[in-house]
Design a protein around this motif. Structure first.
Motif, mmCIF file in Angstrom:
data_model
loop_
_atom_site.group_PDB
_atom_site.id
_atom_site.type_symbol
_atom_site.label_atom_id
_atom_site.label_comp_id
_atom_site.label_asym_id
_atom_site.label_seq_id
_atom_site.Cartn_x
_atom_site.Cartn_y
_atom_site.Cartn_z
ATOM 1 N N ILE A 7 0.866 -1.180 0.000
ATOM 2 C CA ILE A 7 0.000 0.000 0.000
ATOM 3 C C ILE A 7 0.898 1.223 0.000
ATOM 4 N N GLY A 8 0.919 1.933 -1.118
ATOM 5 C CA GLY A 8 1.826 3.056 -1.296
ATOM 6 C C GLY A 8 2.662 2.848 -2.539
ATOM 7 N N THR A 9 3.147 3.941 -3.133
ATOM 8 C CA THR A 9 3.874 3.849 -4.404
ATOM 9 C C THR A 9 5.214 4.575 -4.376
ATOM 10 N N GLY A 10 5.699 4.919 -3.175
ATOM 11 C CA GLY A 10 6.949 5.659 -3.059
ATOM 12 C C GLY A 10 8.179 4.763 -3.081
ATOM 13 N N ASN A 11 9.323 5.333 -2.606
ATOM 14 C CA ASN A 11 10.608 4.637 -2.668
ATOM 15 C C ASN A 11 10.591 3.290 -1.962
ATOM 16 N N ILE A 12 10.022 3.257 -0.751
ATOM 17 C CA ILE A 12 10.044 2.011 0.017
ATOM 18 C C ILE A 12 9.199 0.947 -0.666
ATOM 19 N N SER A 13 8.021 1.331 -1.136
ATOM 20 C CA SER A 13 7.148 0.376 -1.815
ATOM 21 C C SER A 13 7.816 -0.168 -3.080
ATOM 22 N N ARG A 14 8.444 0.702 -3.836
ATOM 23 C CA ARG A 14 9.121 0.260 -5.060
ATOM 24 C C ARG A 14 10.268 -0.682 -4.735
ATOM 25 N N PHE A 15 11.030 -0.322 -3.716
ATOM 26 C CA PHE A 15 12.161 -1.165 -3.338
ATOM 27 C C PHE A 15 11.690 -2.546 -2.895
ATOM 28 N N LEU A 16 10.710 -2.593 -1.998
ATOM 29 C CA LEU A 16 10.211 -3.877 -1.511
ATOM 30 C C LEU A 16 9.605 -4.696 -2.645
ATOM 31 N N PHE A 17 8.924 -4.011 -3.538
ATOM 32 C CA PHE A 17 8.333 -4.699 -4.690
ATOM 33 C C PHE A 17 9.418 -5.356 -5.541
ATOM 34 N N ASP A 18 10.478 -4.618 -5.854
ATOM 35 C CA ASP A 18 11.552 -5.151 -6.689
ATOM 36 C C ASP A 18 12.245 -6.336 -6.030
#
Length: 254
Positions: A7-18
């Motif tokens: 939930i969220g689209t910032g740096n942390i979300s992108r990093f965890l997603f990758d």
């Protein structure tokens, strides 16, 4: 298979997603975010939605939003089961609704630009209300880092405070150094090897022992000369405050 929603689209979300999207034991079921354009980053590899009411069900929900939005957003989520965690360093676990299973997954690192493979040595601080939730968080965290630490909200806040001194304040001082160089036509690249050596030194010895400079030496002539060279009242005040702090720390040596 651990079902996960970001939930969220910032740096942390992108990093965890990758890091997690291609893990064989993890399924990133959905990414939710208010910013429709930012959702494009995830769209090809996961289901996305800007409608928080369309949230699907999962084992773990990672709330990677701004500190100010944690409480508000968490109360809008219609979660029937599963563990909800936020990723903030300075926010208590109690910011999440007490009727939910809740926890914290806090990476003690600035994630902007960091490569996923560099994450293995970065501490991941976890907190939960129940042992089963600790075990779930630790299982996920170990897919990201080799340094997973259980820590309370109180101690995590102290870690975050310490990190602000070590990272944010020091980086601001690097910026001020570059401004002084630019103002007087000096190449800041000449300072970079010193910064690198200082950072290397503090990795191998106590910062107390690593301190050098005129304030520790009690070199009053140089201190006064430096203050005379500074043209900004703000920089003068910063110089004085830091000098006094160093002198207080090493006062017995003066």
């Amino acid at each position: 298979m651990l079902k996960l929603i970001l939930i969220g689209t910032g740096n942390i979300s992108r990093f965890l997603f990758d890091v997690l999207v291609d893990q064989p034991d993890v399924s990133v079921v959905q990414v939710l975010g208010r910013n429709i354009q930012a959702l494009d980053y995830f769209r090809d590899r996961a289901k996305v939605s800007s409608d928080f009411k369309a949230i699907e069900q999962a084992d773990l929900y990672i709330l990677a939003v701004s500190d100010e939005a944690i409480s508000e957003v968490s109360r809008k989520l219609q979660i029937e089961s599963g563990l909800l965690v936020h990723t903030a360093g300075s926010i208590s676990m109690d910011a999440l609704p007490k009727e939910m299973r809740r926890g914290v997954l806090y990476p003690l690192q600035t994630l902007s630009g960091i490569l996923p493979e560099k994450m293995k040595d970065i501490p991941l601080c976890v907190e939960a209300g129940f042992e089963e939730d600790y075990l779930l968080l630790e299982k996920l965290a170990r897919l990201i880092s080799d340094r997973v630490v259980r820590i309370t909200s109180e101690k995590r806040k102290l870690l975050h405070l310490s990190a602000v001194f070590a990272n944010n304040f020091s980086n601001h001082l690097f910026y001020l150094s570059s401004e002084i160089c630019e103002e007087h036509g000096v190449d800041f690249d000449l300072i970079r090897p010193l910064i690198r050596e200082s950072c290397t030194k503090v990795m191998n010895q106590n910062p107390f022992d690593a301190q050098t400079g005129p304030a520790r030496r009690g070199d009053q002539r140089t201190l006064e000369e430096h203050l005379g060279m500074l043209t900004s009242a703000r920089l003068k005040e910063i110089y004085k405050v830091l000098t006094k702090s160093i002198q207080h720390t090493y006062g017995k040596e003066l």
